[in-house]
Design a protein around this motif. Structure first.
Motif, PDB file in Angstrom:
ATOM      1  N   HIS A 190      81.845  37.402 -67.291  1.00 22.19           N
ATOM      2  CA  HIS A 190      81.983  38.851 -67.463  1.00 22.19           C
ATOM      3  C   HIS A 190      81.407  39.294 -68.813  1.00 22.19           C
ATOM      4  O   HIS A 190      80.799  40.374 -68.908  1.00 22.19           O
ATOM      5  CB  HIS A 190      83.452  39.252 -67.368  1.00 22.19           C
ATOM      6  CG  HIS A 190      84.044  39.071 -66.004  1.00 22.19           C
ATOM      7  ND1 HIS A 190      83.597  39.756 -64.892  1.00 22.19           N
ATOM      8  CD2 HIS A 190      85.047  38.273 -65.558  1.00 22.19           C
ATOM      9  CE1 HIS A 190      84.303  39.403 -63.825  1.00 22.19           C
ATOM     10  NE2 HIS A 190      85.185  38.493 -64.201  1.00 22.19           N
ATOM     11  N   ALA A 232      82.941  45.740 -74.193  1.00 22.37           N
ATOM     12  CA  ALA A 232      83.483  44.745 -73.264  1.00 22.37           C
ATOM     13  C   ALA A 232      82.958  43.346 -73.549  1.00 22.37           C
ATOM     14  O   ALA A 232      83.668  42.358 -73.352  1.00 22.37           O
ATOM     15  CB  ALA A 232      83.156  45.154 -71.831  1.00 22.37           C
ATOM     16  N   SER A 233      81.715  43.249 -74.017  1.00 24.00           N
ATOM     17  CA  SER A 233      81.133  41.926 -74.271  1.00 24.00           C
ATOM     18  C   SER A 233      81.888  41.184 -75.356  1.00 24.00           C
ATOM     19  O   SER A 233      82.192  39.997 -75.227  1.00 24.00           O
ATOM     20  CB  SER A 233      79.659  42.061 -74.672  1.00 24.00           C
ATOM     21  OG  SER A 233      79.535  42.822 -75.870  1.00 24.00           O
ATOM     22  N   ARG A 249      85.021  41.789 -76.462  1.00 18.88           N
ATOM     23  CA  ARG A 249      86.383  41.475 -76.020  1.00 18.88           C
ATOM     24  C   ARG A 249      86.379  40.305 -75.043  1.00 18.88           C
ATOM     25  O   ARG A 249      87.240  39.427 -75.103  1.00 18.88           O
ATOM     26  CB  ARG A 249      87.022  42.709 -75.371  1.00 18.88           C
ATOM     27  CG  ARG A 249      87.537  43.709 -76.396  1.00 18.88           C
ATOM     28  CD  ARG A 249      88.278  44.853 -75.736  1.00 18.88           C
ATOM     29  NE  ARG A 249      87.360  45.770 -75.095  1.00 18.88           N
ATOM     30  CZ  ARG A 249      87.465  46.213 -73.841  1.00 18.88           C
ATOM     31  NH1 ARG A 249      88.464  45.791 -73.081  1.00 18.88           N
ATOM     32  NH2 ARG A 249      86.596  47.058 -73.347  1.00 18.88           N
ATOM     33  N   GLY A 250      85.375  40.267 -74.167  1.00 19.38           N
ATOM     34  CA  GLY A 250      85.289  39.160 -73.212  1.00 19.38           C
ATOM     35  C   GLY A 250      85.084  37.829 -73.896  1.00 19.38           C
ATOM     36  O   GLY A 250      85.682  36.818 -73.510  1.00 19.38           O
ATOM     37  N   ALA A 256      78.388  42.088 -69.358  1.00 20.53           N
ATOM     38  CA  ALA A 256      78.536  43.262 -70.212  1.00 20.53           C
ATOM     39  C   ALA A 256      77.496  43.262 -71.326  1.00 20.53           C
ATOM     40  O   ALA A 256      76.919  44.307 -71.663  1.00 20.53           O
ATOM     41  CB  ALA A 256      79.946  43.300 -70.807  1.00 20.53           C
ATOM     42  N   LEU A 313      90.566  48.400 -77.540  1.00 19.09           N
ATOM     43  CA  LEU A 313      89.806  49.005 -76.455  1.00 19.09           C
ATOM     44  C   LEU A 313      88.570  49.745 -76.962  1.00 19.09           C
ATOM     45  O   LEU A 313      87.700  50.116 -76.168  1.00 19.09           O
ATOM     46  CB  LEU A 313      90.695  49.954 -75.653  1.00 19.09           C
ATOM     47  CG  LEU A 313      91.844  49.298 -74.882  1.00 19.09           C
ATOM     48  CD1 LEU A 313      92.638  50.336 -74.110  1.00 19.09           C
ATOM     49  CD2 LEU A 313      91.313  48.226 -73.930  1.00 19.09           C
TER      50      LEU A 313
END
Length: 271
Positions: A46, A12-13, A15-16, A50, A8
Motif C-alpha cells: 500500500h 499515506a506513503s 504512514r504506510g 501511494a 493523518l
C-alpha cells in the motif's frame, strides 16, 4: 513531531512505511492481540502504491517515505541487495533533487526547522546513494560538485529530536581521536547505558564497523614478519584491536530478542 501531533496530516506513503516497519511489534501490543496481524509486505504494498501517486507532486514527507521503503525486510527467498533496492534508491535520489535539496537553503526565506530538515534529508539521500551504489557495484548518481548543501551541525541533527540537553551534546560525532575511539554524545554511548539499543542499535553496529576498519588500517601490513617485530604497526595496535573486539562482544551479548525486532536497516541481516 508531525506524526505525534496530527498523523493523518502525513501522506499515506509515509504512514504506510512507518506502520510497515512497526508491524514487527504487533504481537507485543496488548490492544492489537485480538486482531489478526498484518504482514510487513502488505503494509509496504500500500505504501508503494501511494508513493507512486505522490511522486507527481513530491514533498519532504515523500522523500522520507522513499527512504523508509528501502528498509522493508527481504523475504526468506529474497536477497538483501536485489536490483529492486537499487531502483528504489534511485527514486529517493530523484525525489531529493526534485525538491531542490541539493541546493543550500541557508539564505532562503524558510523557517529554521525546515532549513535544518532539508539539510538532514539531503545528506541522508546522499549517503544512501553512495552506500547503495557500493553494495550494487554501480556508480553513484550524485557526483561531487553537483550540490552545495552545507555540512550538518549538531544543531541540525538535534532539531526536532530528543537529544538536546543530554550530557555530551556538544561533542563531535564525526572526529576520530584518542586511539581511534569515536566521540559520541553520551546518549549514544554504549558504556553509559544499554537502554538505547532498541532505537540506535544499527548506529552502534555502524560505529563498530568503522572502528574495525580503522584498526585494520592501523595494523597494516599484517605480515608474518610484523608479528615478531615489537615495533611494527601490528604489534603496537594489537591491544587496541582486542579492546574493540571485546566491546563488540559485550554489546552483542546484551541484545534481546525484542531488540532484533526494532528498526534495523535492511543491510543488517535479521536473524
Amino acid at each position: 513531531m508531525a506524526y505525534t501531533t496530527d498523523r493523518l496530516s502525513l501522506p499515506a506513503s509515509l504512514r504506510g512505511a512507518v506502520y510497515g516497519l512497526a508491524c514487527a511489534f504487533w504481537t507485543e501490543e496488548p490492544s492489537l492481540k485480538p486482531y489478526p496481524p498484518i504482514s510487513q509486505p502488505e503494509f509496504f504494498e500500500h505504501a508503494h502504491a501511494a508513493l507512486y501517486r505522490e511522486m507527481d507532486s513530491p514533498k519532504l514527507a515523500t522523500l522520507q517515505a522513499c527512504l523508509l521503503v528501502l528498509h522493508e525486510q527481504p523475504g526468506i527467498s529474497g536477497t538483501t541487495e536485489s536490483p529492486r533496492i537499487w531502483a528504489l534508491a534511485c527514486q529517493a535520489t530523484a525525489c531529493a533533487q526534485s525538491l531542490g535539496l541539493h541546493q543550500d537553503p541557508t539564505e532562503w526565506k524558510l523557517p529554521l526547522w525546515e532549513k535544518r530538515l532539508r539539510k538532514r534529508l539531503w545528506w541522508i539521500a546522499y549517503i544512501n546513494d553512495v552506500w547503495t551504489s557500493l553494495c550494487h557495484g554501480n556508480t553513484p548518481h550524485i557526483q561531487e560538485g553537483a550540490f552545495d548543501t552545507t555540512e550538518l551541525t549538531m544543531e541540525d541533527l538535534a532539531s526536532d529530536e530528543h537529544i538536546t540537553g543530554l550530557p555530551g551534546y556538544y561533542q563531535a560525532c564525526s572526529k576520530i581521536v584518542d586511539h581511534a575511539s569515536l566521540m559520541l554524545p553520551d546518549g549514544l554511548n554504549i558504556r553509559s547505558s544499554m537502554a538505547g539499543i532498541r532505537t540506535n542499535g544499527y548506529f552502534h553496529i555502524g560505529c563498530f564497523a568503522l572502528k574495525s576498519i580503522i584498526v585494520r588500517q592501523l595494523m597494516s601490513p599484517a605480515t608474518p614478519e610484523s608479528k615478531s617485530n615489537s615495533d611494527s604497526n601490528l604489534s603496537k595496535h594489537f591491544d587496541l584491536a582486542l579492546s574493540v573486539g571485546e566491546e563488540f562482544v559485550q554489546f552483542a551479548a546484551k541484545l534481546f530478542s525484542m531488540d532484533m525486532k526494532t528498526f534495523w536497516t535492511r543491510r543488517i541481516k535479521r536473524y
